[in-house]
Motif scaffolding. Sequence first.
Motif, mmCIF file in Angstrom:
data_model
loop_
_atom_site.group_PDB
_atom_site.id
_atom_site.type_symbol
_atom_site.label_atom_id
_atom_site.label_comp_id
_atom_site.label_asym_id
_atom_site.label_seq_id
_atom_site.Cartn_x
_atom_site.Cartn_y
_atom_site.Cartn_z
ATOM 1 N N GLU A 1 -37.867 -45.836 1.967
ATOM 2 C CA GLU A 1 -38.458 -46.227 0.683
ATOM 3 C C GLU A 1 -39.968 -46.053 0.668
ATOM 4 O OE1 GLU A 1 -36.600 -47.120 -1.913
ATOM 5 O OE2 GLU A 1 -34.844 -46.737 -0.638
ATOM 6 N N ARG A 2 -40.513 -45.527 1.726
ATOM 7 C CA ARG A 2 -41.973 -45.485 1.874
ATOM 8 C C ARG A 2 -42.496 -44.054 1.726
ATOM 9 N NH1 ARG A 2 -45.099 -47.619 7.360
ATOM 10 N NH2 ARG A 2 -47.161 -46.762 6.879
ATOM 11 N N GLU A 3 -43.655 -43.926 1.089
ATOM 12 C CA GLU A 3 -44.379 -42.667 1.032
ATOM 13 C C GLU A 3 -45.548 -42.759 2.007
ATOM 14 O OE1 GLU A 3 -43.655 -39.943 -0.753
ATOM 15 O OE2 GLU A 3 -41.873 -40.858 -1.650
ATOM 16 N N VAL A 4 -45.530 -41.931 3.026
ATOM 17 C CA VAL A 4 -46.546 -41.974 4.077
ATOM 18 C C VAL A 4 -47.547 -40.864 3.830
ATOM 19 C CG1 VAL A 4 -46.952 -41.908 6.557
ATOM 20 C CG2 VAL A 4 -44.803 -42.847 5.684
ATOM 21 N N GLY A 5 -48.801 -41.257 3.588
ATOM 22 C CA GLY A 5 -49.840 -40.276 3.342
ATOM 23 C C GLY A 5 -50.376 -39.685 4.634
ATOM 24 N N TYR A 6 -50.810 -38.439 4.560
ATOM 25 C CA TYR A 6 -51.367 -37.786 5.746
ATOM 26 C C TYR A 6 -52.591 -36.951 5.375
ATOM 27 C CZ TYR A 6 -49.133 -33.446 4.073
ATOM 28 O OH TYR A 6 -48.774 -32.361 3.321
ATOM 29 N N ASP A 7 -53.463 -36.778 6.348
ATOM 30 C CA ASP A 7 -54.550 -35.812 6.257
ATOM 31 C C ASP A 7 -54.215 -34.560 7.058
ATOM 32 O OD1 ASP A 7 -56.720 -37.419 4.799
ATOM 33 O OD2 ASP A 7 -56.118 -38.777 6.420
ATOM 34 N N ALA A 8 -53.398 -34.743 8.073
ATOM 35 C CA ALA A 8 -52.863 -33.629 8.861
ATOM 36 C C ALA A 8 -51.423 -33.965 9.201
ATOM 37 C CB ALA A 8 -53.688 -33.418 10.123
ATOM 38 N N LEU A 9 -50.567 -32.938 9.222
ATOM 39 C CA LEU A 9 -49.141 -33.168 9.410
ATOM 40 C C LEU A 9 -48.585 -32.167 10.409
ATOM 41 C CD1 LEU A 9 -46.452 -34.531 8.437
ATOM 42 C CD2 LEU A 9 -46.328 -32.736 6.686
ATOM 43 N N VAL A 10 -47.789 -32.683 11.351
ATOM 44 C CA VAL A 10 -47.043 -31.831 12.278
ATOM 45 C C VAL A 10 -45.558 -32.078 12.047
ATOM 46 C CG1 VAL A 10 -46.480 -31.344 14.696
ATOM 47 C CG2 VAL A 10 -48.858 -31.754 14.026
ATOM 48 N N LEU A 11 -44.826 -31.003 11.789
ATOM 49 C CA LEU A 11 -43.386 -31.077 11.603
ATOM 50 C C LEU A 11 -42.709 -30.637 12.893
ATOM 51 C CD1 LEU A 11 -43.086 -29.450 8.060
ATOM 52 C CD2 LEU A 11 -43.385 -31.867 8.642
ATOM 53 N N MET B 1 -62.433 -33.793 11.787
ATOM 54 C CA MET B 1 -61.716 -34.506 10.737
ATOM 55 C C MET B 1 -61.312 -35.889 11.224
ATOM 56 S SD MET B 1 -58.035 -33.658 8.979
ATOM 57 C CE MET B 1 -57.148 -34.538 10.268
ATOM 58 N N THR B 2 -61.463 -36.862 10.368
ATOM 59 C CA THR B 2 -60.889 -38.179 10.614
ATOM 60 C C THR B 2 -59.794 -38.397 9.580
ATOM 61 O OG1 THR B 2 -62.541 -39.214 9.196
ATOM 62 C CG2 THR B 2 -63.031 -39.117 11.565
ATOM 63 N N GLY B 3 -59.084 -39.484 9.706
ATOM 64 C CA GLY B 3 -58.009 -39.748 8.766
ATOM 65 C C GLY B 3 -56.721 -40.037 9.504
ATOM 66 N N THR B 4 -55.600 -39.580 8.948
ATOM 67 C CA THR B 4 -54.290 -39.905 9.497
ATOM 68 C C THR B 4 -53.528 -38.634 9.857
ATOM 69 O OG1 THR B 4 -54.147 -41.940 8.200
ATOM 70 C CG2 THR B 4 -52.079 -41.015 9.028
ATOM 71 N N LEU B 5 -53.076 -38.590 11.091
ATOM 72 C CA LEU B 5 -52.169 -37.548 11.538
ATOM 73 C C LEU B 5 -50.760 -38.127 11.517
ATOM 74 C CD1 LEU B 5 -51.372 -34.841 12.944
ATOM 75 C CD2 LEU B 5 -51.793 -36.015 15.131
ATOM 76 N N VAL B 6 -49.875 -37.477 10.784
ATOM 77 C CA VAL B 6 -48.468 -37.868 10.767
ATOM 78 C C VAL B 6 -47.672 -36.799 11.508
ATOM 79 C CG1 VAL B 6 -46.420 -38.285 9.336
ATOM 80 C CG2 VAL B 6 -48.655 -39.160 8.626
ATOM 81 N N VAL B 7 -46.860 -37.236 12.441
ATOM 82 C CA VAL B 7 -45.991 -36.336 13.194
ATOM 83 C C VAL B 7 -44.556 -36.714 12.856
ATOM 84 C CG1 VAL B 7 -45.283 -35.544 15.481
ATOM 85 C CG2 VAL B 7 -47.692 -36.121 15.048
ATOM 86 N N VAL B 8 -43.817 -35.777 12.289
ATOM 87 C CA VAL B 8 -42.420 -36.025 11.923
ATOM 88 C C VAL B 8 -41.538 -35.376 12.981
ATOM 89 C CG1 VAL B 8 -40.643 -35.813 10.159
ATOM 90 C CG2 VAL B 8 -43.052 -36.020 9.496
ATOM 91 N N GLY B 9 -40.878 -36.209 13.764
ATOM 92 C CA GLY B 9 -40.061 -35.737 14.871
ATOM 93 C C GLY B 9 -40.395 -36.516 16.122
ATOM 94 N N GLY B 10 -39.442 -37.338 16.574
ATOM 95 C CA GLY B 10 -39.721 -38.249 17.681
ATOM 96 C C GLY B 10 -39.212 -37.764 19.018
#
Length: 412
Positions: A95-105, A1-10
């Motif tokens: 104020e932003r909507e962040v799109g993801y193809d894969a998400l880690v919470l 898979m390509t695209g965007t991985l969003v990780v929520v939690g720093g």
Amino acid sequence: MTGTLVVVGGSLAGLRAVEAVRGDGWQGSVVLVGAEEHLPYDRPPLSKGYLSAAGCADPTYRDEHRLTHELGVELMLGTPASGLDVEARTVAVGEREVGYDALVLATGSYARELPGTEGLGGVFTLRTLDDARALRAALREGSPRLTVVGGGFIGSELASAGRALGLDVTLVERSPTLLVRAIGVSMGEALTRLHERRGTRVLTGVHVEEVLGEGRVRAVRLSDGSEIGTDVLVAGVGAAPCTGWLEGSGLTVDDGVVADAKLAAAPRVHVAGDIARWPNALFDDVLDGPMRLQHWTTAAEQGARAARNAIAPERAQPYETVPYFWSDWYSSRIQFVGVCGAGTHEVHVEVVAGDPADGGPFTALYRANDRIIGALAVDMRAEVMKYRRLIGQRARWATAVEFAETRRRKAG
């Protein structure tokens, strides 16, 4: 898979997630969302050496250049995620909507506070770097009397740090025994004596009825009617998973985010760290349901596994682990592997090396269903990982006892 991985939690789990996919050569976009303004940092030292050591540097994992340039991570720090739409595959951040193809919470936990202490000076919780900075300064103002409410591992580390600074320290625990849920009654009593030998006053079987003071704490009134004068009050009464922002998302939230064995909570959504509640197959014969762990080692492992599974669900692998955590009290290192409870199964504890009564190093093993399920070691650092391996192999109790006897003979 390509695209965007969003990780929520720093924090640790989030950091290990982005490092894992980049280490594997994944070329997609990576976005790391963190509620705090700080770069990912190491939390365990905050309740240990950071409080008591002079001139201790902030425990940062990576510098910004490493994350943004070498790993190619887009950082969104200082604003927490506020919503998740699994159908649209978007995360709301400010104020932003962040799109993801894969998400880690991996949003971790927040420290619970004592009721009735809002706005009162001298009262602290300890979860974040900012918390630790404020508490560190307070412990150095004159010679304060320190009261720690909650006798778990964090509370015990805080008591230890206070004694290292020469403070008058009282530790208050609601249960009759310290750490009973983490290591059981007999071993909790053994570690209580470690506190007492170092001059920490330990009060068990009582709880705080009222916090007294005008503008600033001056005492706490306990359930037995006694009062303890204090200048600094720290609540170490546990932490709760940061899942409130997921209300309405469609994920199953029940003391964490419920996931399957591969850490998937929904299509393309995986979880890691303190918020993950998942079935750990390694203990399916002794536990009655899923587990949620708040350990450094688990967060690191889960972050990496969740990210890999998220970007390549067709190759996703289950996550199994033998839990491991450590704690530093005074000059002692306390380590635990496995689990100390086993649902409805009876658990037996046996000391196999040393003697807890004499204050020296010792190791104790935990048994359920004729299987070793846990090991506690105090100042026996080399021992505990050997038992972790046996637990991971689902070793029978007789095998563990034979191994312990062999170690005793070699030790002379």
